[in-house]
Motif scaffolding. Structure first.
Motif, PDB file in Angstrom:
ATOM      1  N   SER A 188      35.476  19.149  21.181  1.00  0.00           N
ATOM      2  CA  SER A 188      35.304  19.665  19.822  1.00  0.00           C
ATOM      3  C   SER A 188      34.209  18.904  19.095  1.00  0.00           C
ATOM      4  O   SER A 188      33.990  19.102  17.932  1.00  0.00           O
ATOM      5  CB  SER A 188      36.610  19.525  19.053  1.00  0.00           C
ATOM      6  OG  SER A 188      36.894  18.150  18.859  1.00  0.00           O
ATOM      7  N   ARG A 189      33.540  17.996  19.820  1.00  0.00           N
ATOM      8  CA  ARG A 189      32.579  17.109  19.161  1.00  0.00           C
ATOM      9  C   ARG A 189      31.490  17.888  18.426  1.00  0.00           C
ATOM     10  O   ARG A 189      30.783  18.690  19.008  1.00  0.00           O
ATOM     11  CB  ARG A 189      31.984  16.129  20.173  1.00  0.00           C
ATOM     12  CG  ARG A 189      31.216  16.763  21.279  1.00  0.00           C
ATOM     13  CD  ARG A 189      30.767  15.736  22.321  1.00  0.00           C
ATOM     14  NE  ARG A 189      31.869  15.249  23.135  1.00  0.00           N
ATOM     15  CZ  ARG A 189      31.752  14.946  24.422  1.00  0.00           C
ATOM     16  NH1 ARG A 189      30.584  15.059  25.037  1.00  0.00           N
ATOM     17  NH2 ARG A 189      32.779  14.514  25.109  1.00  0.00           N
ATOM     18  N   GLU A 190      31.350  17.586  17.148  1.00  0.00           N
ATOM     19  CA  GLU A 190      30.320  18.243  16.356  1.00  0.00           C
ATOM     20  C   GLU A 190      28.954  17.639  16.651  1.00  0.00           C
ATOM     21  O   GLU A 190      27.933  18.158  16.228  1.00  0.00           O
ATOM     22  CB  GLU A 190      30.655  18.083  14.872  1.00  0.00           C
ATOM     23  CG  GLU A 190      30.768  19.412  14.185  1.00  0.00           C
ATOM     24  CD  GLU A 190      31.513  19.305  12.892  1.00  0.00           C
ATOM     25  OE1 GLU A 190      32.484  20.040  12.731  1.00  0.00           O
ATOM     26  OE2 GLU A 190      31.123  18.492  12.035  1.00  0.00           O
ATOM     27  N   HIS A 191      28.980  16.520  17.387  1.00  0.00           N
ATOM     28  CA  HIS A 191      27.724  15.906  17.810  1.00  0.00           C
ATOM     29  C   HIS A 191      26.898  16.919  18.619  1.00  0.00           C
ATOM     30  O   HIS A 191      25.683  16.806  18.667  1.00  0.00           O
ATOM     31  CB  HIS A 191      28.003  14.671  18.667  1.00  0.00           C
ATOM     32  CG  HIS A 191      28.979  13.700  18.049  1.00  0.00           C
ATOM     33  ND1 HIS A 191      30.303  14.003  17.869  1.00  0.00           N
ATOM     34  CD2 HIS A 191      28.804  12.448  17.570  1.00  0.00           C
ATOM     35  CE1 HIS A 191      30.920  12.964  17.313  1.00  0.00           C
ATOM     36  NE2 HIS A 191      30.036  12.006  17.117  1.00  0.00           N
TER      37      HIS A 191
ATOM     38  N   LEU B 220      28.195   8.977  21.908  1.00  0.00           N
ATOM     39  CA  LEU B 220      28.949   9.427  20.735  1.00  0.00           C
ATOM     40  C   LEU B 220      29.296   8.316  19.763  1.00  0.00           C
ATOM     41  O   LEU B 220      29.872   8.576  18.715  1.00  0.00           O
ATOM     42  CB  LEU B 220      30.259  10.116  21.158  1.00  0.00           C
ATOM     43  CG  LEU B 220      30.091  11.376  22.001  1.00  0.00           C
ATOM     44  CD1 LEU B 220      31.437  12.035  22.202  1.00  0.00           C
ATOM     45  CD2 LEU B 220      29.130  12.344  21.356  1.00  0.00           C
ATOM     46  N   SER B 221      28.968   7.063  20.117  1.00  0.00           N
ATOM     47  CA  SER B 221      29.251   6.032  19.124  1.00  0.00           C
ATOM     48  C   SER B 221      28.220   6.103  18.003  1.00  0.00           C
ATOM     49  O   SER B 221      28.318   5.390  17.023  1.00  0.00           O
ATOM     50  CB  SER B 221      29.320   4.652  19.760  1.00  0.00           C
ATOM     51  OG  SER B 221      28.252   4.473  20.636  1.00  0.00           O
ATOM     52  N   SER B 222      27.251   7.008  18.134  1.00  0.00           N
ATOM     53  CA  SER B 222      26.298   7.204  17.037  1.00  0.00           C
ATOM     54  C   SER B 222      26.567   8.540  16.343  1.00  0.00           C
ATOM     55  O   SER B 222      26.988   9.499  16.979  1.00  0.00           O
ATOM     56  CB  SER B 222      24.872   7.218  17.580  1.00  0.00           C
ATOM     57  OG  SER B 222      23.984   7.511  16.533  1.00  0.00           O
ATOM     58  N   THR B 223      26.303   8.596  15.038  1.00  0.00           N
ATOM     59  CA  THR B 223      26.356   9.882  14.338  1.00  0.00           C
ATOM     60  C   THR B 223      24.956  10.246  13.853  1.00  0.00           C
ATOM     61  O   THR B 223      24.781  11.199  13.120  1.00  0.00           O
ATOM     62  CB  THR B 223      27.311   9.830  13.124  1.00  0.00           C
ATOM     63  OG1 THR B 223      26.875   8.767  12.256  1.00  0.00           O
ATOM     64  CG2 THR B 223      28.744   9.586  13.533  1.00  0.00           C
TER      65      THR B 223
ATOM     66  N   LYS C   9      28.026  23.957  10.619  1.00  0.00           N
ATOM     67  CA  LYS C   9      26.899  23.020  10.519  1.00  0.00           C
ATOM     68  C   LYS C   9      25.585  23.732  10.237  1.00  0.00           C
ATOM     69  O   LYS C   9      24.532  23.110  10.208  1.00  0.00           O
ATOM     70  CB  LYS C   9      26.764  22.251  11.852  1.00  0.00           C
ATOM     71  CG  LYS C   9      27.803  21.176  11.997  1.00  0.00           C
ATOM     72  CD  LYS C   9      27.348  19.969  11.220  1.00  0.00           C
ATOM     73  CE  LYS C   9      28.461  19.013  10.967  1.00  0.00           C
ATOM     74  NZ  LYS C   9      28.216  18.140   9.835  1.00  0.00           N
TER      75      LYS C   9
ATOM     76  N   ILE D 274      24.992  19.218  16.268  1.00  0.00           N
ATOM     77  CA  ILE D 274      24.085  18.328  15.528  1.00  0.00           C
ATOM     78  C   ILE D 274      22.890  17.948  16.417  1.00  0.00           C
ATOM     79  O   ILE D 274      21.742  17.968  15.974  1.00  0.00           O
ATOM     80  CB  ILE D 274      24.824  17.048  15.050  1.00  0.00           C
ATOM     81  CG1 ILE D 274      25.874  17.410  13.998  1.00  0.00           C
ATOM     82  CG2 ILE D 274      23.837  16.024  14.478  1.00  0.00           C
ATOM     83  CD1 ILE D 274      26.755  16.245  13.560  1.00  0.00           C
TER      84      ILE D 274
ATOM     85  N   ALA E  52      29.146  11.815  26.394  1.00  0.00           N
ATOM     86  CA  ALA E  52      30.048  11.040  25.530  1.00  0.00           C
ATOM     87  C   ALA E  52      29.558   9.621  25.274  1.00  0.00           C
ATOM     88  O   ALA E  52      29.849   9.047  24.236  1.00  0.00           O
ATOM     89  CB  ALA E  52      31.438  10.999  26.147  1.00  0.00           C
ATOM     90  N   ARG E  53      28.790   9.062  26.240  1.00  0.00           N
ATOM     91  CA  ARG E  53      28.393   7.662  26.023  1.00  0.00           C
ATOM     92  C   ARG E  53      27.508   7.485  24.800  1.00  0.00           C
ATOM     93  O   ARG E  53      27.325   6.376  24.327  1.00  0.00           O
ATOM     94  CB  ARG E  53      27.714   7.109  27.283  1.00  0.00           C
ATOM     95  CG  ARG E  53      26.502   7.855  27.739  1.00  0.00           C
ATOM     96  CD  ARG E  53      25.996   7.307  29.082  1.00  0.00           C
ATOM     97  NE  ARG E  53      24.955   8.149  29.646  1.00  0.00           N
ATOM     98  CZ  ARG E  53      25.182   9.254  30.332  1.00  0.00           C
ATOM     99  NH1 ARG E  53      26.413   9.661  30.533  1.00  0.00           N
ATOM    100  NH2 ARG E  53      24.192   9.978  30.815  1.00  0.00           N
TER     101      ARG E  53
END
Ligand code: SF4
Lengths: 166, 420
Positions: A66-69, A25-28, A98, A72, A22-23
């Motif tokens: 549910s993160r799509e990261h 996740l501030s990036s896409t 995706k 990706i 999670a750390r």
């Protein structure tokens, strides 16, 4: 579509927190996400993996967030396909949305890390060494979605048609 | 053949008389939710499809709760993007700054979800609203974009599993212990793709806060949703808050279930899920000498007033053990205020706790309480995966608020009866 690649094995209940912690996740940005993919399990995974390699998992692959990261990050490394015994529900849906292909087949215990496998996505036939296994077929609705190029392309087409009408 | 509660809600939203498990339907949505982590991806997709508007600005909600108060520059940029988008498309339900609370505690509290709704959220714990008798489920950002633009999405009607719960609750035992017990019993994929439905007199006896905690962790069993029939307690909760008219659905007596479990809650004692799966469940009494470095009392699972009340009962006139950080996170501003009025915050401060503003923070290893290598925490949160709260070699134990608070006092994982 025919895929050929080396195998990376990752066991049961691979959750989205290990796929991409999670750390980050501030990036896409797919490149950044890819760099940290699977980091808690194997910090150098993103360096070792090659484009076209295939992930093999056990039960409940992609459980958790549910993160799509997560899909990706995997796609960003050039991994086109995951084969697992089963997938968590939201991950399953996200991956198809995706454009990351998933197949359900029970091959985890038969195959070794680094082996080369060949997969025919349209028939679901998986081959390695002298082995051949057929994956569970993808629900027809998912096939339709993949053929449309994922959910977003499907929606874009729909909106364009509506705009033309106006 | 009768239908379950979940099937009825889905049928009604698909404009059908009857649906059955396995069927793929397109359902109308009553609410679409995203947070500061998932909304940015959704908004990128929104641009990409060239959408000109959201289907209904009143039915789109953004909660900036995960990395806020902004923990770094990228998080600040993400929140800014969401605020700008909301202004542009007249979305008023944006919870930010002092109005921010943890999404799944906040939405019910604000009356944004009502019984009979179909809700999707770009967050896996969106299943929490099942406690209100709504169908709600987590999706990815792409599915959310589709929902925000069209007001609909596709669903595969899930099979249902029933948990029929009877008996009398023991002291300290809450909904969290029941759901941990169930996940321990059926496993983290025990309800994969299915709906978990709860009924029985032990459920009627439960508070709404405990029901939220149970519905919240449906995803930890792999389920699509968790659901309760709306009863008098639900209606008492919704009346006065609910922002929309609603319909109460009930399962038919001849509805079909994949499995029915009978659970006597009288036999349940306090549970702890050990690292690193929510299904690795033991009785708190079975665990000896597990030293902890941190305690987290909060999250969308157990950051509600009932949870803080229980923690305050344990911590009253006690001190947090030396070398233990005990972080208390009221889940919403209203809960924070209520805890203040009732004097809980004073109890926590005097015990030596840290009180955080409402945020997800440490629950997902974001900020405000990250673990170092080798550290252990006990938390009232919902996930204890490898590295969830920080370093890949740190460990998280999951429990309800009483065990967490008692463990803070002893510095070891312990049953509250040893402390109070
Ligand atoms: S509190 Fe934890 S589980 Fe709940 S929404 Fe926040 S990060 Fe997710």
């Amino acid at each position: 579509m025919r895929l050929k690649g080396r195998v990376w094995k990752f066991g049961d209940n691979i959750d989205t927190d290990v796929i991409i912690p999670a750390r980050y996740l501030s990036s896409t940005d797919p490149t950044i996400l890819g760099d940290h993919c699977m980091e808690p399990l194997d910090p150098s995974f993103s360096k070792k993996v090659k484009k076209g390699d295939i992930i093999i998992g056990g039960f409940n692959f992609g459980c958790g967030s549910s993160r799509e990261h997560a899909p990706i990050a995997i796609s960003a490394l050039g991994i086109p396909l995951i084969i697992a015994k089963s997938f968590a529900r939201i991950f399953y849906r996200n991956a198809f949305n995706k454009g990351l292909a998933l197949l359900e087949a029970d091959i985890f215990d038969e195959i070794d890390q680094g082996e080369e496998i060949v997969v025919d996505l349209s028939t679901g036939i998986i081959k390695w060494g002298l082995n051949e296994v057929k994956a569970k077929s993808i629900p027809p609705f998912m096939v339709e979605l993949v053929n449309e190029g994922g959910l977003i392309n499907y929606l874009r087409k729909k909106l364009e048609e509506e705009n033309e009408k106006i | 053949m009768g239908m379950t509660l979940t099937e009825k809600i889905l049928a009604a939203h698909a404009g059908k008389e009857y649906v059955e498990p396995g069927e793929i339907i397109e359902a109308k949505l009553d609410l679409c939710l995203a947070n500061d982590i998932t909304a940015p991806l959704s908004l990128e997709e929104f641009d990409r499809v060239g959408a000109k508007k959201v289907f209904d600005p009143e039915k789109v909600v953004f909660v900036l709760d995960h990395f806020t108060p902004n923990k770094d520059i990228p998080s600040a940029e993400n929140c800014k993007k969401i605020r700008e988008f909301s202004k542009k498309f007249s979305i008023n339900h944006v919870y930010d700054g002092g109005a921010c609370g943890i999404e799944h505690a906040l939405l019910p509290e604000e009356g944004l979800v009502v019984p009979g709704d179909v809700v999707i959220g770009a967050d896996s714990h969106t299943c929490t609203y099942g406690a209100l008798g709504a169908f709600s489920t987590g999706v990815g950002s792409t599915d959310l974009t589709y929902g925000m633009v069209t007001g609909k999405n596709w669903f595969k009607v899930p099979e249902s599993i029933k948990f029929h719960c009877t008996g009398k609750w023991q002291k300290w035992v809450t909904g969290k212990d029941l759901i941990l017990n169930i996940i321990g019993m059926i496993g983290v994929d025990g309800a994969l793709y299915a709906s978990m439905e709860y009924d029985g007199d032990a459920i009627s006896a439960l508070s709404m806060d405990s029901r939220f905690a149970i519905a919240n962790m449906a995803i930890e069993a792999g389920a699509k949703n968790g659901i309760f029939r709306a009863d008098e307690k639900t209606l008492a909760y919704v009346n006065g808050r609910g922002k929309r008219p609603f319909t109460v659905f009930e399962s038919d007596s001849d509805a079909k279930y994949r499995e029915i479990y009978e659970i006597n809650v009288g036999e349940l004692d306090l549970k702890v899920a050990c690292p690193s799966l929510p299904s690795n469940v033991k009785d708190a009494k079975e665990l000896y000498n597990i030293r902890i470095d941190q305690v987290v009392i909060g999250s969308c699972t157990n950051g509600r007033i009932e949870d803080l009340a229980m923690a305050a009962t344990v911590l009253k006139n006690k001190k947090v053990a030396q070398d233990v950080r005990c972080i208390v996170i009221p889940a919403t501003p209203k809960i924070y205020l209520e805890a203040m009025r009732r004097g809980y915050l004073e109890i926590f401060m005097e015990a030596g706790c840290i009180i955080s503003p409402p945020t997800c923070g440490p629950c997902l290893g974001g900020h405000m309480g990250i673990l170092a290598k080798g550290e252990k925490a006990i938390a009232t949160t919902n996930r204890n995966f490898v590295g969830r709260m920080g370093h890949p070699e740190s460990e998280v134990y999951l429990s309800g608020p009483a065990v967490a608070a008692a463990s803070a006092v002893k510095g070891l994982i312990i049953h509250p009866s040893e402390v109070v």
